[in-house]
Design an enzyme around this catalytic site. Sequence first.
Site, PDB file in Angstrom:
ATOM      1  N   TYR A  69      -2.038  14.250  -8.179  1.00 27.53           N
ATOM      2  CA  TYR A  69      -1.866  13.042  -9.000  1.00 27.53           C
ATOM      3  C   TYR A  69      -3.066  12.858  -9.929  1.00 27.53           C
ATOM      4  O   TYR A  69      -2.902  12.597 -11.130  1.00 27.53           O
ATOM      5  CB  TYR A  69      -1.688  11.822  -8.092  1.00 27.53           C
ATOM      6  CG  TYR A  69      -1.430  10.537  -8.846  1.00 27.53           C
ATOM      7  CD1 TYR A  69      -0.312  10.391  -9.654  1.00 27.53           C
ATOM      8  CD2 TYR A  69      -2.313   9.458  -8.744  1.00 27.53           C
ATOM      9  CE1 TYR A  69      -0.079   9.213 -10.353  1.00 27.53           C
ATOM     10  CE2 TYR A  69      -2.083   8.277  -9.430  1.00 27.53           C
ATOM     11  CZ  TYR A  69      -0.965   8.152 -10.233  1.00 27.53           C
ATOM     12  OH  TYR A  69      -0.742   6.990 -10.924  1.00 27.53           O
ATOM     13  N   SER A 125      -1.561   5.767 -17.815  1.00 32.57           N
ATOM     14  CA  SER A 125      -2.326   6.739 -17.035  1.00 32.57           C
ATOM     15  C   SER A 125      -2.667   6.085 -15.707  1.00 32.57           C
ATOM     16  O   SER A 125      -1.804   5.464 -15.066  1.00 32.57           O
ATOM     17  CB  SER A 125      -3.567   7.141 -17.837  1.00 32.57           C
ATOM     18  OG  SER A 125      -4.355   8.032 -17.117  1.00 32.57           O
ATOM     19  N   LYS A 153      -2.986  12.820 -14.135  1.00 32.55           N
ATOM     20  CA  LYS A 153      -3.424  11.688 -14.964  1.00 32.55           C
ATOM     21  C   LYS A 153      -4.648  12.055 -15.818  1.00 32.55           C
ATOM     22  O   LYS A 153      -4.831  11.501 -16.909  1.00 32.55           O
ATOM     23  CB  LYS A 153      -3.703  10.461 -14.081  1.00 32.55           C
ATOM     24  CG  LYS A 153      -2.439   9.875 -13.435  1.00 32.55           C
ATOM     25  CD  LYS A 153      -1.414   9.374 -14.459  1.00 32.55           C
ATOM     26  CE  LYS A 153      -0.251   8.639 -13.818  1.00 32.55           C
ATOM     27  NZ  LYS A 153       0.751   8.164 -14.790  1.00 32.55           N
TER      28      LYS A 153
END
Length: 277
Positions: A147, A133, A151
């Site tokens: 992004y 992650s 994650k």
Amino acid sequence: MSKVWFITGVTRGMGAKIAKAALASGDKVVATGRQQEAVTKVLGTSDNLFATILDVTREDQVKAAVQAAIERFGRIDVLVNNAGYGHLGVFEETTLEEIRAQYDTNVFGLMTVTHAVIPEMRKQRSGRIINISSVAGLKGVFGGSIYNSSKFAVEGFSQAIAEELAPFGIYVTAVSPGFFRTDFLDSSSVKYSNNAISDYAKALAEFRDFHDNRNHAQAGDPRKLADVILQLAQVEKPPVSFVAGSDGLEWAMIVNKQQKEQLDAWRNLSVSTDGTW
Ligand SMILES: NC(=O)c1ccc[n+]([C@@H]2O[C@H](COP(=O)([O-])OP(=O)(O)OC[C@H]3O[C@@H](n4cnc5c(N)ncnc54)[C@H](OP(=O)(O)O)[C@@H]3O)[C@@H](O)[C@H]2O)c1
């Protein structure tokens, strides 16, 4: 006893280091990447290495790679979902196509591989799933919407399947690194959108400078991270969430503190919705 690793995105960066460390420890590695020649260029050839093509966005390649891995080594003990990249920049400038592409790799790709590997691990009644992650999965920040959120998905997914799989002896760990010295911030990996909106120009330029200045100058050592991942694959009960790097740890502590402060500050309003029936 030696383990069988299945690792995505080994052509560069962390994936390459994890594969090398596992091979050096005497384990067997199914090393996968979008370009098979790039995998063997990085890792060479050996009896303990099975290199195969795998773009995590290609379901057909995922199924073929997992099947070939079982045919070659008979089992998969450790899955490392490492393949990923960062699409950075402000949300309004990002196209829907770019958003889907980020999720196709970081989220759906990771889930597709995991979906294919779990039945093997469940049959074995053992296994480790290590999802790479990021501390970007702990708090959203300017320029990170796509992004960050991809994650966050990895963190939530990992926590949930950890509960589903523990009864079968399968342990799941989301590893959240801070800044590590790989190609991650290099133009060969990181992506920005091209639809400049002048209102964001100044703040975005500062954001890009911050990241460009860290390209190949990050504090974290991916070789040491690889050693840590080998340790996590061995400990009897690994953590569900693990933060890597002092910058990552410091960030996670700040996030925890801010979350607690915010929950405390709004406590009365939060509990005001309780029913009185
Ligand atoms: N470095 C950091 O600071 C940092 C921090 C937190 C989290 N991470 C995470 O760490 C992981 C590894 O990144 P890195 O730092 O090692 O970056 P990197 O050096 O850019 O390596 C990324 C790797 O992922 C592969 N990849 C990308 N898309 C793929 C796809 N669709 N299918 C298969 N492979 C794919 C790349 O393959 P190609 O060579 O074919 O492009 C490359 O091997 C990523 O998930 C990233 O989000 C990195």
